[in-house]
Design an enzyme around this catalytic site. Sequence first.
Site, short mmCIF file in Angstrom:
data_model
loop_
_atom_site.label_atom_id
_atom_site.label_comp_id
_atom_site.label_asym_id
_atom_site.label_seq_id
_atom_site.Cartn_x
_atom_site.Cartn_y
_atom_site.Cartn_z
N SER A 1 0.84 -1.20 0.00
CA SER A 1 0.00 0.00 0.00
C SER A 1 0.86 1.24 0.00
O SER A 1 1.99 1.23 0.52
CB SER A 1 -0.85 -0.03 1.27
OG SER A 1 -1.44 1.22 1.50
N TYR B 1 -1.72 -0.88 11.02
CA TYR B 1 -2.00 -1.44 9.69
C TYR B 1 -0.81 -1.19 8.77
O TYR B 1 -0.30 -2.09 8.10
CB TYR B 1 -3.27 -0.80 9.09
CG TYR B 1 -3.40 -1.03 7.60
CD1 TYR B 1 -3.69 -2.30 7.10
CD2 TYR B 1 -3.20 0.00 6.68
CE1 TYR B 1 -3.79 -2.51 5.73
CE2 TYR B 1 -3.29 -0.21 5.32
CZ TYR B 1 -3.58 -1.47 4.84
OH TYR B 1 -3.67 -1.68 3.49
N LYS C 1 2.12 -3.79 6.70
CA LYS C 1 2.57 -3.79 5.29
C LYS C 1 4.08 -3.60 5.20
O LYS C 1 4.76 -4.27 4.42
CB LYS C 1 1.86 -2.67 4.51
CG LYS C 1 0.37 -2.88 4.34
CD LYS C 1 0.03 -4.11 3.52
CE LYS C 1 -1.45 -4.34 3.37
NZ LYS C 1 -1.81 -5.67 2.87
P1 NAD Z 1 -11.12 -6.65 1.37
O1 NAD Z 1 -11.31 -6.61 2.86
O2 NAD Z 1 -12.29 -6.36 0.52
O3 NAD Z 1 -10.51 -8.06 0.95
C1 NAD Z 1 -9.65 -8.79 1.78
C2 NAD Z 1 -10.16 -10.21 1.86
O4 NAD Z 1 -9.29 -10.98 2.69
C3 NAD Z 1 -11.56 -10.30 2.49
O5 NAD Z 1 -12.40 -11.01 1.63
C4 NAD Z 1 -11.33 -11.04 3.80
O6 NAD Z 1 -12.43 -11.83 4.16
C5 NAD Z 1 -10.07 -11.84 3.50
N1 NAD Z 1 -9.25 -12.19 4.67
C6 NAD Z 1 -8.79 -11.36 5.64
N2 NAD Z 1 -8.05 -12.06 6.54
C7 NAD Z 1 -8.04 -13.35 6.10
C8 NAD Z 1 -7.44 -14.53 6.60
N3 NAD Z 1 -6.73 -14.55 7.73
N4 NAD Z 1 -7.62 -15.67 5.91
C9 NAD Z 1 -8.36 -15.68 4.77
N5 NAD Z 1 -8.94 -14.60 4.26
C10 NAD Z 1 -8.79 -13.44 4.92
O7 NAD Z 1 -9.91 -5.66 1.03
P2 NAD Z 1 -9.39 -5.14 -0.37
O8 NAD Z 1 -9.73 -3.70 -0.45
O9 NAD Z 1 -9.80 -6.05 -1.45
O10 NAD Z 1 -7.83 -5.22 -0.12
C11 NAD Z 1 -7.06 -6.35 -0.51
C12 NAD Z 1 -5.62 -6.15 -0.04
O11 NAD Z 1 -5.13 -4.94 -0.58
C13 NAD Z 1 -5.45 -6.03 1.47
O12 NAD Z 1 -4.28 -6.72 1.84
C14 NAD Z 1 -5.33 -4.55 1.71
O13 NAD Z 1 -4.58 -4.26 2.87
C15 NAD Z 1 -4.59 -4.12 0.45
N6 NAD Z 1 -4.81 -2.71 0.11
C16 NAD Z 1 -6.11 -2.28 -0.05
C17 NAD Z 1 -6.33 -0.94 -0.35
C18 NAD Z 1 -7.75 -0.41 -0.48
O14 NAD Z 1 -7.97 0.79 -0.40
N7 NAD Z 1 -8.75 -1.23 -0.74
C19 NAD Z 1 -5.26 -0.05 -0.48
C20 NAD Z 1 -3.95 -0.55 -0.33
C21 NAD Z 1 -3.75 -1.89 -0.03
C1 UD1 Z 2 -6.53 5.27 3.60
C2 UD1 Z 2 -5.60 4.74 4.66
C3 UD1 Z 2 -4.39 4.09 4.00
C4 UD1 Z 2 -4.83 3.02 3.01
C5 UD1 Z 2 -5.77 3.67 2.00
C6 UD1 Z 2 -6.30 2.66 1.05
C7 UD1 Z 2 -5.96 6.26 6.54
C8 UD1 Z 2 -5.34 7.30 7.41
N1 UD1 Z 2 -5.20 5.81 5.52
O1 UD1 Z 2 -5.86 6.26 2.84
O2 UD1 Z 2 -3.59 3.49 4.98
O3 UD1 Z 2 -3.73 2.47 2.35
O4 UD1 Z 2 -6.89 4.24 2.71
O5 UD1 Z 2 -7.17 3.25 0.17
O6 UD1 Z 2 -7.06 5.82 6.75
N2 UD1 Z 2 -12.07 11.70 3.58
C9 UD1 Z 2 -13.08 12.59 3.91
N3 UD1 Z 2 -14.23 12.09 4.43
C10 UD1 Z 2 -14.43 10.75 4.63
C11 UD1 Z 2 -13.39 9.85 4.29
C12 UD1 Z 2 -12.22 10.37 3.76
O7 UD1 Z 2 -12.93 13.80 3.75
O8 UD1 Z 2 -15.50 10.37 5.13
C13 UD1 Z 2 -10.82 12.24 3.00
C14 UD1 Z 2 -9.61 11.87 3.82
O9 UD1 Z 2 -9.38 12.80 4.85
C15 UD1 Z 2 -8.53 11.89 2.73
C16 UD1 Z 2 -9.28 11.45 1.46
O10 UD1 Z 2 -10.66 11.67 1.73
O11 UD1 Z 2 -8.06 13.17 2.54
C17 UD1 Z 2 -9.07 9.98 1.13
O12 UD1 Z 2 -9.35 9.23 2.30
P1 UD1 Z 2 -9.41 7.63 2.32
O13 UD1 Z 2 -10.33 7.15 1.26
O14 UD1 Z 2 -9.71 7.20 3.71
O15 UD1 Z 2 -7.95 7.20 1.88
P2 UD1 Z 2 -6.53 7.61 2.50
O16 UD1 Z 2 -6.66 8.38 3.75
O17 UD1 Z 2 -5.73 8.20 1.39
#
Ligand code: NAD
Ligand code: UD1
Length: 356
Positions: free
Chosen positions: A139, A163, A167
């Site tokens: 991330s 969190y 990572k």
């Molecule tokens: P998500 O929660 O929708 O998907 C994660 C999945 O992993 C879920 O279906 C959950 O049930 C499963 N899971 C969690 N722990 C588990 C375990 N111990 N065993 C088996 N399954 C398990 O999240 P996502 O948004 O699809 O994110 C996927 C990955 O990408 C995550 O590792 C997250 O940290 C990373 N990531 C997500 C974002 C984002 O904004 N969505 C941003 C950066 C990184």
């Molecule tokens: C967040 C996580 C980051 C993660 C990423 C994945 C935090 C501090 N960081 O990033 O670790 O990797 O999600 O997508 O949570 N905002 C509002 N109102 C809301 C929600 C968000 O104004 O209700 C603003 C936030 O202040 C930020 C922007 O929208 O400026 C994006 O927020 P968000 O979607 O939570 O993502 P990040 O903070 O960039």
Amino acid sequence: MASEAKQQQQQQSILVTGGAGFIGTHTVLQLLNEGFRVSIIDNLDNSVEEAVDRVRDLAGSNGSRNLQFHLGDLRNKDDLEKVFSQTRFDAVIHFAGLKAVGESVAKPWLYYSNNLIGTLNLLEFMGKYGCKKMVFSSSATVYGQPETIPCVENFQLKAMNPYGRTKLFLEEIARDVQKADPDWRIILLRYFNPVGAHPSGQIGEDPKGIPNNLMPYIQQVAVGRLPELNVFGHDYPTKDGSAIRDYIHVIDLADGHIAALRKIFATDDIGCTAYNLGTGHGTSVLEMVAAFEKASGKQIPIRLCPRRPGDATAVFASTEKAQKELGWKAKYGIEEMCRDQWNWASKNPWGYRPQP
Ligand code: NAD
Ligand code: UD1
């Protein structure tokens, strides 16, 4: 793609951990469309099996032939043994993990236990069964509050919360594992802000409880589940005072995983290498609200609030490395992200669940 190449891929089996989740479902669908065989392991902690069923339907005959779902938890070695003893995998895409920053501050033990132990177990079974190719979900959080933007992969890494530390630690663990045994090929993908949904409107993000992230929150205001959006911070030194992020369409992100997988298969000496997956463009919170209003035709009432603790002013990616080495570049802009997010939201206002 030539049918011969597709056929060759058909023999390739990919294990996708967390494949029932938001990014997982979209990536599994692209893998199936590209002719890969896919097994998912997911404990459904933050997802539902309905999402997997919809992916199977969307993929047509590839879905019914080439997709297997295992209900299992990476912390449970018996579950891993069952999955690895059934199928010989060519590579693993590892999404499974917990991802809510606020929850990780309140329950650090849960985050370290789930994300670290789950991944250590996975690496152990990959080693045991001789599958040493992995694409890992990292991330942009590993850049902390970057001193300069865009974020470049060789920046010094830092994390701001438990969190983020999971990572950071997992990236370090992956580097150590690869250093100890050069047979491993690992790509760390650092996602910026994934949003949007599949254009069919059949799969999308469905967070449990009140959403933490911007776009799912806006979406729930638009369908009437929440009254207004709290805009965290309106005094940032940006053009409109709200914070800037690099939003990326989940379809582009899914394609980035296919590109990473191909790179791993093609490159003996990839080692353990990190790539940003972002668009390279920054968009402010207020710009995102305006784009969503335009796409949905709905008005999003906002309340200007103080900054959210720990938030950075502006974060966006340098995309050069992924473009040059993976041959991947994001195709979609915020109009398409908002259009597809609204399509998903309007067809599924309560996500995969029926209206309560
Ligand atoms: P998500 O929660 O929708 O998907 C994660 C999945 O992993 C879920 O279906 C959950 O049930 C499963 N899971 C969690 N722990 C588990 C375990 N111990 N065993 C088996 N399954 C398990 O999240 P996502 O948004 O699809 O994110 C996927 C990955 O990408 C995550 O590792 C997250 O940290 C990373 N990531 C997500 C974002 C984002 O904004 N969505 C941003 C950066 C990184
Ligand atoms: C967040 C996580 C980051 C993660 C990423 C994945 C935090 C501090 N960081 O990033 O670790 O990797 O999600 O997508 O949570 N905002 C509002 N109102 C809301 C929600 C968000 O104004 O209700 C603003 C936030 O202040 C930020 C922007 O929208 O400026 C994006 O927020 P968000 O979607 O939570 O993502 P990040 O903070 O960039």
